[in-house]
Scaffold this motif. Sequence first.
Motif, short mmCIF file in Angstrom:
data_model
loop_
_atom_site.label_atom_id
_atom_site.label_comp_id
_atom_site.label_asym_id
_atom_site.label_seq_id
_atom_site.Cartn_x
_atom_site.Cartn_y
_atom_site.Cartn_z
N THR A 161 -41.38 20.48 -94.80
CA THR A 161 -40.23 21.35 -95.02
C THR A 161 -39.96 22.16 -93.76
O THR A 161 -40.83 22.26 -92.88
N PRO A 162 -38.79 22.78 -93.65
CA PRO A 162 -38.48 23.60 -92.47
C PRO A 162 -38.96 25.04 -92.58
O PRO A 162 -38.56 25.89 -91.77
N PHE A 163 -39.84 25.33 -93.55
CA PHE A 163 -40.22 26.72 -93.80
C PHE A 163 -41.46 27.13 -93.01
O PHE A 163 -42.34 26.31 -92.70
N MET A 164 -41.52 28.44 -92.72
CA MET A 164 -42.70 29.07 -92.13
C MET A 164 -43.13 30.22 -93.03
O MET A 164 -42.30 30.89 -93.66
N ILE A 165 -44.45 30.46 -93.09
CA ILE A 165 -44.98 31.53 -93.94
C ILE A 165 -44.58 32.89 -93.37
O ILE A 165 -44.79 33.17 -92.19
N ALA A 166 -44.01 33.74 -94.25
CA ALA A 166 -43.61 35.08 -93.85
C ALA A 166 -44.55 36.15 -94.41
O ALA A 166 -44.75 37.20 -93.79
N ASP A 167 -45.11 35.89 -95.59
CA ASP A 167 -45.99 36.89 -96.22
C ASP A 167 -46.79 36.21 -97.32
O ASP A 167 -46.41 35.14 -97.82
N HIS A 168 -47.90 36.85 -97.67
CA HIS A 168 -48.75 36.33 -98.74
C HIS A 168 -49.41 37.51 -99.44
O HIS A 168 -49.88 38.45 -98.77
N PHE A 169 -49.46 37.48 -100.75
CA PHE A 169 -50.11 38.54 -101.50
C PHE A 169 -50.48 38.03 -102.88
O PHE A 169 -50.05 36.94 -103.30
N SER A 170 -51.29 38.80 -103.61
CA SER A 170 -51.78 38.32 -104.89
C SER A 170 -52.10 39.48 -105.81
O SER A 170 -52.11 40.65 -105.40
N GLY A 171 -52.39 39.16 -107.05
CA GLY A 171 -52.76 40.15 -108.06
C GLY A 171 -53.00 39.45 -109.37
O GLY A 171 -52.81 38.23 -109.49
N LYS A 172 -53.42 40.19 -110.39
CA LYS A 172 -53.66 39.56 -111.68
C LYS A 172 -53.58 40.58 -112.81
O LYS A 172 -53.65 41.80 -112.58
N ASP A 173 -53.40 40.05 -114.03
CA ASP A 173 -53.50 40.85 -115.23
C ASP A 173 -54.51 40.16 -116.13
O ASP A 173 -55.28 39.31 -115.68
N ASP A 174 -54.54 40.50 -117.42
CA ASP A 174 -55.53 39.93 -118.33
C ASP A 174 -55.32 38.44 -118.58
O ASP A 174 -56.26 37.72 -118.93
N ASP A 175 -54.08 37.96 -118.42
CA ASP A 175 -53.76 36.59 -118.80
C ASP A 175 -53.59 35.63 -117.63
O ASP A 175 -53.67 34.41 -117.80
N ALA A 176 -53.34 36.14 -116.43
CA ALA A 176 -53.06 35.24 -115.31
C ALA A 176 -53.39 35.90 -113.98
O ALA A 176 -53.26 37.12 -113.82
N GLU A 177 -53.81 35.06 -113.04
CA GLU A 177 -53.98 35.48 -111.66
C GLU A 177 -52.91 34.78 -110.83
O GLU A 177 -52.74 33.56 -110.94
#
Length: 307
Positions: free
Chosen positions: A187-203
Amino acid sequence: MRKILPPWSVLLLHFVASAALASEREKLSVRPILISEHPDDETHRIYVKGQVVTTLRFDRPVEPENTKMIGWEGRLEPLSVVRNKVILEPLHDLNADEAIPLVVRLVDGTEVPFLLRPPGRDEWARTDQQVDIFEDQESHAALRAALTQALKRNGALTEENERYRKEETSEDHALAALLASGAVAQTPFMIADHFSGKDDDAEVDATVFQGKGKAAVVFTVKNLHAENAWSVQRVRLVTKDSSHDRAIAVRATAREITSGGSGRVALVADGSAFVDDGMLTSLWLELYRHDGLRQAFVQLDPALIAR
Protein backbone atom coordinates in the motif's frame (compact mmCIF):
# COMPACT_ATOMS: atom_id res chain seq x y z
CA MET A 1 -3.33 13.17 17.24
CA ARG A 2 -5.40 11.82 20.11
CA LYS A 3 -4.87 8.42 21.63
CA ILE A 4 -7.63 5.83 21.93
CA LEU A 5 -8.43 3.77 24.98
CA PRO A 6 -5.69 4.97 27.33
CA PRO A 7 -6.13 3.27 30.74
CA TRP A 8 -7.54 6.39 32.38
CA SER A 9 -10.30 6.84 29.79
CA VAL A 10 -11.77 3.35 29.54
CA LEU A 11 -14.58 4.11 31.99
CA LEU A 12 -15.31 7.43 30.28
CA LEU A 13 -15.59 5.66 26.94
CA HIS A 14 -18.24 3.33 28.32
CA PHE A 15 -20.26 6.23 29.70
CA VAL A 16 -20.08 7.93 26.31
CA ALA A 17 -21.03 4.67 24.62
CA SER A 18 -24.15 4.29 26.71
CA ALA A 19 -25.23 7.80 25.75
CA ALA A 20 -24.60 7.02 22.10
CA LEU A 21 -27.16 4.24 22.27
CA ALA A 22 -29.97 6.71 22.95
CA SER A 23 -30.37 7.63 19.30
CA GLU A 24 -30.59 3.93 18.41
CA ARG A 25 -33.34 3.37 20.95
CA GLU A 26 -35.36 6.24 19.53
CA LYS A 27 -35.72 4.41 16.22
CA LEU A 28 -39.01 2.53 16.43
CA SER A 29 -38.62 -1.18 15.70
CA VAL A 30 -41.90 -2.87 14.76
CA ARG A 31 -42.23 -6.31 13.16
CA PRO A 32 -45.15 -8.66 12.49
CA ILE A 33 -45.49 -12.33 13.44
CA LEU A 34 -48.07 -14.58 11.77
CA ILE A 35 -49.04 -17.47 14.05
CA SER A 36 -49.00 -20.85 12.27
CA GLU A 37 -51.11 -23.84 13.29
CA HIS A 38 -48.41 -26.29 12.16
CA PRO A 39 -47.11 -28.19 15.26
CA ASP A 40 -43.55 -28.45 13.91
CA ASP A 41 -43.05 -24.70 13.53
CA GLU A 42 -40.34 -23.22 15.74
CA THR A 43 -41.32 -21.17 18.79
CA HIS A 44 -41.13 -17.48 17.92
CA ARG A 45 -38.27 -15.45 19.41
CA ILE A 46 -38.80 -12.03 20.96
CA TYR A 47 -35.58 -10.01 21.15
CA VAL A 48 -35.39 -7.92 24.32
CA LYS A 49 -32.81 -5.57 25.80
CA GLY A 50 -32.23 -4.25 29.30
CA GLN A 51 -34.36 -1.21 30.26
CA VAL A 52 -36.07 -1.18 26.85
CA VAL A 53 -39.83 -1.78 26.85
CA THR A 54 -41.11 -4.40 24.41
CA THR A 55 -44.84 -4.56 23.62
CA LEU A 56 -46.54 -7.61 22.13
CA ARG A 57 -49.72 -6.53 20.38
CA PHE A 58 -52.28 -9.24 19.52
CA ASP A 59 -55.31 -9.12 17.25
CA ARG A 60 -57.60 -10.14 20.13
CA PRO A 61 -57.69 -9.66 23.93
CA VAL A 62 -55.27 -11.46 26.26
CA GLU A 63 -56.12 -13.30 29.51
CA PRO A 64 -53.83 -11.76 32.19
CA GLU A 65 -54.21 -14.56 34.73
CA ASN A 66 -53.07 -17.27 32.29
CA THR A 67 -50.23 -15.34 30.65
CA LYS A 68 -46.95 -16.26 32.32
CA MET A 69 -43.17 -16.21 32.09
CA ILE A 70 -40.91 -18.91 33.52
CA GLY A 71 -37.68 -18.06 35.35
CA TRP A 72 -38.07 -14.31 34.87
CA GLU A 73 -37.38 -13.29 38.47
CA GLY A 74 -34.42 -10.95 38.75
CA ARG A 75 -34.29 -10.57 34.98
CA LEU A 76 -37.49 -8.73 34.07
CA GLU A 77 -40.10 -6.56 35.68
CA PRO A 78 -43.39 -8.41 36.23
CA LEU A 79 -45.24 -8.49 32.91
CA SER A 80 -48.40 -6.47 32.51
CA VAL A 81 -51.39 -7.05 30.24
CA VAL A 82 -53.50 -4.19 28.88
CA ARG A 83 -56.37 -5.55 26.79
CA ASN A 84 -54.62 -7.03 23.72
CA LYS A 85 -51.10 -5.99 24.72
CA VAL A 86 -48.39 -7.74 26.77
CA ILE A 87 -45.71 -5.37 28.08
CA LEU A 88 -42.20 -6.61 28.91
CA GLU A 89 -39.25 -4.75 30.42
CA PRO A 90 -35.94 -6.52 31.19
CA LEU A 91 -34.03 -5.15 34.17
CA HIS A 92 -30.74 -5.76 32.33
CA ASP A 93 -29.43 -7.40 29.19
CA LEU A 94 -29.89 -11.15 29.01
CA ASN A 95 -26.80 -13.30 28.62
CA ALA A 96 -26.12 -14.72 25.16
CA ASP A 97 -27.26 -18.21 26.24
CA GLU A 98 -30.37 -17.13 28.17
CA ALA A 99 -33.90 -17.89 26.93
CA ILE A 100 -36.96 -17.08 29.03
CA PRO A 101 -40.19 -18.92 28.07
CA LEU A 102 -43.37 -16.88 27.79
CA VAL A 103 -46.87 -18.28 27.18
CA VAL A 104 -49.65 -15.88 26.23
CA ARG A 105 -53.25 -17.09 26.49
CA LEU A 106 -55.87 -15.34 24.38
CA VAL A 107 -59.54 -15.03 25.33
CA ASP A 108 -60.50 -17.71 22.79
CA GLY A 109 -58.32 -20.23 24.66
CA THR A 110 -55.40 -20.14 22.23
CA GLU A 111 -52.00 -20.37 23.91
CA VAL A 112 -49.07 -18.81 22.05
CA PRO A 113 -45.51 -19.71 23.23
CA PHE A 114 -42.49 -17.43 22.85
CA LEU A 115 -38.84 -17.35 23.89
CA LEU A 116 -37.37 -14.07 25.15
CA ARG A 117 -33.83 -13.78 23.84
CA PRO A 118 -31.08 -11.13 23.68
CA PRO A 119 -30.75 -9.45 20.28
CA GLY A 120 -28.84 -11.43 17.69
CA ARG A 121 -26.05 -10.08 15.51
CA ASP A 122 -27.81 -10.24 12.17
CA GLU A 123 -29.89 -7.41 10.75
CA TRP A 124 -33.25 -9.10 11.34
CA ALA A 125 -32.67 -9.80 15.04
CA ARG A 126 -32.61 -6.28 16.42
CA THR A 127 -34.25 -5.38 19.71
CA ASP A 128 -38.03 -5.59 19.42
CA GLN A 129 -39.91 -2.53 20.62
CA GLN A 130 -43.29 -3.59 19.26
CA VAL A 131 -44.30 -6.96 17.83
CA ASP A 132 -47.68 -7.21 16.08
CA ILE A 133 -48.93 -10.79 16.36
CA PHE A 134 -51.69 -12.05 14.08
CA GLU A 135 -53.56 -15.30 14.72
CA ASP A 136 -55.81 -14.68 11.70
CA GLN A 137 -53.29 -14.80 8.86
CA GLU A 138 -55.91 -13.89 6.27
CA SER A 139 -57.03 -10.68 7.93
CA HIS A 140 -56.42 -7.41 6.13
CA ALA A 141 -54.13 -6.15 8.89
CA ALA A 142 -52.03 -9.34 8.85
CA LEU A 143 -51.63 -9.33 5.06
CA ARG A 144 -50.71 -5.64 5.04
CA ALA A 145 -48.14 -6.13 7.81
CA ALA A 146 -46.58 -9.11 6.01
CA LEU A 147 -46.39 -7.16 2.74
CA THR A 148 -44.81 -4.14 4.44
CA GLN A 149 -42.20 -6.35 6.09
CA ALA A 150 -41.40 -8.11 2.81
CA LEU A 151 -40.98 -4.79 0.98
CA LYS A 152 -38.73 -3.47 3.74
CA ARG A 153 -36.48 -6.53 3.59
CA ASN A 154 -36.37 -6.45 -0.19
CA GLY A 155 -35.38 -2.79 -0.12
CA ALA A 156 -32.63 -3.48 2.42
CA LEU A 157 -31.27 -6.38 0.36
CA THR A 158 -31.29 -4.23 -2.78
CA GLU A 159 -29.30 -1.51 -1.01
CA GLU A 160 -26.88 -4.10 0.38
CA ASN A 161 -26.30 -5.66 -3.05
CA GLU A 162 -25.66 -2.22 -4.54
CA ARG A 163 -23.20 -1.45 -1.77
CA TYR A 164 -21.35 -4.72 -2.37
CA ARG A 165 -21.23 -3.98 -6.12
CA LYS A 166 -19.64 -0.59 -5.50
CA GLU A 167 -17.18 -2.02 -2.99
CA GLU A 168 -15.92 -4.58 -5.52
CA THR A 169 -14.47 -1.75 -7.64
CA SER A 170 -13.55 0.63 -4.83
CA GLU A 171 -9.88 1.55 -4.47
CA ASP A 172 -10.33 2.38 -0.79
CA HIS A 173 -11.87 -1.03 -0.04
CA ALA A 174 -9.01 -2.73 -1.89
CA LEU A 175 -6.49 -0.82 0.22
CA ALA A 176 -8.41 -1.66 3.41
CA ALA A 177 -8.33 -5.36 2.46
CA LEU A 178 -4.54 -5.21 2.03
CA LEU A 179 -4.09 -3.47 5.38
CA ALA A 180 -6.36 -5.98 7.14
CA SER A 181 -4.32 -8.86 5.71
CA GLY A 182 -1.08 -7.30 6.96
CA ALA A 183 0.25 -6.45 3.49
CA VAL A 184 1.16 -2.87 4.42
CA ALA A 185 4.15 -2.87 2.06
CA GLN A 186 1.78 -3.24 -0.89
CA THR A 187 0.00 0.00 0.00
CA PRO A 188 1.11 3.66 -0.29
CA PHE A 189 0.74 4.23 3.46
CA MET A 190 3.33 5.07 6.10
CA ILE A 191 2.87 4.67 9.87
CA ALA A 192 2.03 7.97 11.57
CA ASP A 193 1.18 6.83 15.10
CA HIS A 194 0.54 3.76 17.22
CA PHE A 195 -1.19 3.34 20.56
CA SER A 196 -3.17 0.79 22.55
CA GLY A 197 -5.43 0.16 25.51
CA LYS A 198 -7.99 -2.29 26.85
CA ASP A 199 -11.15 -2.77 28.86
CA ASP A 200 -12.65 -5.90 30.46
CA ASP A 201 -13.80 -7.35 27.13
CA ALA A 202 -11.14 -6.42 24.57
CA GLU A 203 -7.58 -5.29 24.09
CA VAL A 204 -7.12 -2.87 21.17
CA ASP A 205 -3.94 -1.86 19.35
CA ALA A 206 -4.38 0.90 16.78
CA THR A 207 -2.02 2.03 14.03
CA VAL A 208 -2.71 5.26 12.15
CA PHE A 209 -1.36 5.57 8.61
CA GLN A 210 -0.76 8.61 6.46
CA GLY A 211 -0.75 8.66 2.68
CA LYS A 212 -1.00 10.96 -0.31
CA GLY A 213 -4.65 11.97 -0.38
CA LYS A 214 -5.78 9.21 2.03
CA ALA A 215 -5.58 8.19 5.69
CA ALA A 216 -6.05 4.80 7.32
CA VAL A 217 -6.38 3.12 10.70
CA VAL A 218 -5.88 -0.55 11.53
CA PHE A 219 -7.32 -1.90 14.79
CA THR A 220 -5.91 -5.18 16.07
CA VAL A 221 -8.45 -6.55 18.54
CA LYS A 222 -7.95 -9.36 21.06
CA ASN A 223 -11.20 -10.68 22.51
CA LEU A 224 -10.79 -10.98 26.29
CA HIS A 225 -14.37 -12.09 27.00
CA ALA A 226 -14.61 -15.60 28.43
CA GLU A 227 -17.59 -16.62 26.27
CA ASN A 228 -18.91 -14.05 23.79
CA ALA A 229 -17.54 -13.38 20.32
CA TRP A 230 -16.49 -9.84 19.38
CA SER A 231 -17.56 -8.14 16.15
CA VAL A 232 -18.04 -4.72 14.62
CA GLN A 233 -21.59 -3.38 14.71
CA ARG A 234 -20.83 -0.15 12.87
CA VAL A 235 -18.18 2.44 12.15
CA ARG A 236 -18.72 6.20 12.05
CA LEU A 237 -16.49 8.85 10.52
CA VAL A 238 -17.71 12.37 11.29
CA THR A 239 -16.32 15.88 11.04
CA LYS A 240 -15.07 17.06 14.42
CA ASP A 241 -16.91 20.40 14.49
CA SER A 242 -20.10 19.85 12.49
CA SER A 243 -20.57 16.06 13.02
CA HIS A 244 -21.25 15.50 9.30
CA ASP A 245 -20.98 11.82 8.39
CA ARG A 246 -18.26 10.83 5.94
CA ALA A 247 -17.77 7.68 3.86
CA ILE A 248 -15.14 5.19 4.96
CA ALA A 249 -13.99 1.82 3.61
CA VAL A 250 -13.96 -1.06 6.11
CA ARG A 251 -12.44 -4.52 5.86
CA ALA A 252 -11.91 -7.15 8.59
CA THR A 253 -10.05 -10.44 8.78
CA ALA A 254 -13.14 -12.17 10.20
CA ARG A 255 -16.80 -11.44 10.76
CA GLU A 256 -16.43 -12.40 14.43
CA ILE A 257 -13.47 -12.81 16.78
CA THR A 258 -14.00 -15.76 19.07
CA SER A 259 -13.16 -15.71 22.78
CA GLY A 260 -9.39 -15.50 23.23
CA GLY A 261 -8.84 -14.86 19.52
CA SER A 262 -7.50 -11.84 17.65
CA GLY A 263 -8.33 -10.11 14.39
CA ARG A 264 -7.83 -6.91 12.43
CA VAL A 265 -10.23 -4.21 11.30
CA ALA A 266 -8.83 -1.84 8.66
CA LEU A 267 -10.38 1.48 7.65
CA VAL A 268 -9.44 3.84 4.83
CA ALA A 269 -10.70 7.42 4.39
CA ASP A 270 -10.29 9.44 1.21
CA GLY A 271 -8.90 12.95 1.46
CA SER A 272 -12.24 14.41 0.37
CA ALA A 273 -13.68 13.33 3.74
CA PHE A 274 -11.53 15.98 5.44
CA VAL A 275 -13.14 18.84 3.50
CA ASP A 276 -16.08 20.60 5.16
CA ASP A 277 -17.52 23.78 3.61
CA GLY A 278 -14.37 24.18 1.52
CA MET A 279 -12.04 23.98 4.50
CA LEU A 280 -9.86 21.15 5.81
CA THR A 281 -11.12 19.78 9.12
CA SER A 282 -10.28 17.04 11.61
CA LEU A 283 -12.38 13.88 11.75
CA TRP A 284 -13.57 11.59 14.53
CA LEU A 285 -13.40 7.87 13.75
CA GLU A 286 -15.63 5.79 16.06
CA LEU A 287 -15.66 1.99 16.27
CA TYR A 288 -18.78 0.37 17.79
CA ARG A 289 -18.76 -3.28 18.78
CA HIS A 290 -21.52 -5.92 18.66
CA ASP A 291 -23.33 -4.79 21.84
CA GLY A 292 -23.54 -1.16 20.67
CA LEU A 293 -20.79 0.17 22.94
CA ARG A 294 -18.15 2.43 21.43
CA GLN A 295 -14.99 0.38 21.67
CA ALA A 296 -12.57 3.02 20.39
CA PHE A 297 -12.26 6.45 18.82
CA VAL A 298 -9.47 8.27 16.99
CA GLN A 299 -9.02 11.88 15.93
CA LEU A 300 -7.70 12.08 12.36
CA ASP A 301 -5.95 15.32 11.42
CA PRO A 302 -5.77 16.72 7.84
CA ALA A 303 -1.97 16.48 8.02
CA LEU A 304 -2.38 12.72 7.44
CA ILE A 305 -3.33 13.28 3.79
CA ALA A 306 -0.64 15.82 3.00
CA ARG A 307 2.30 13.48 2.40
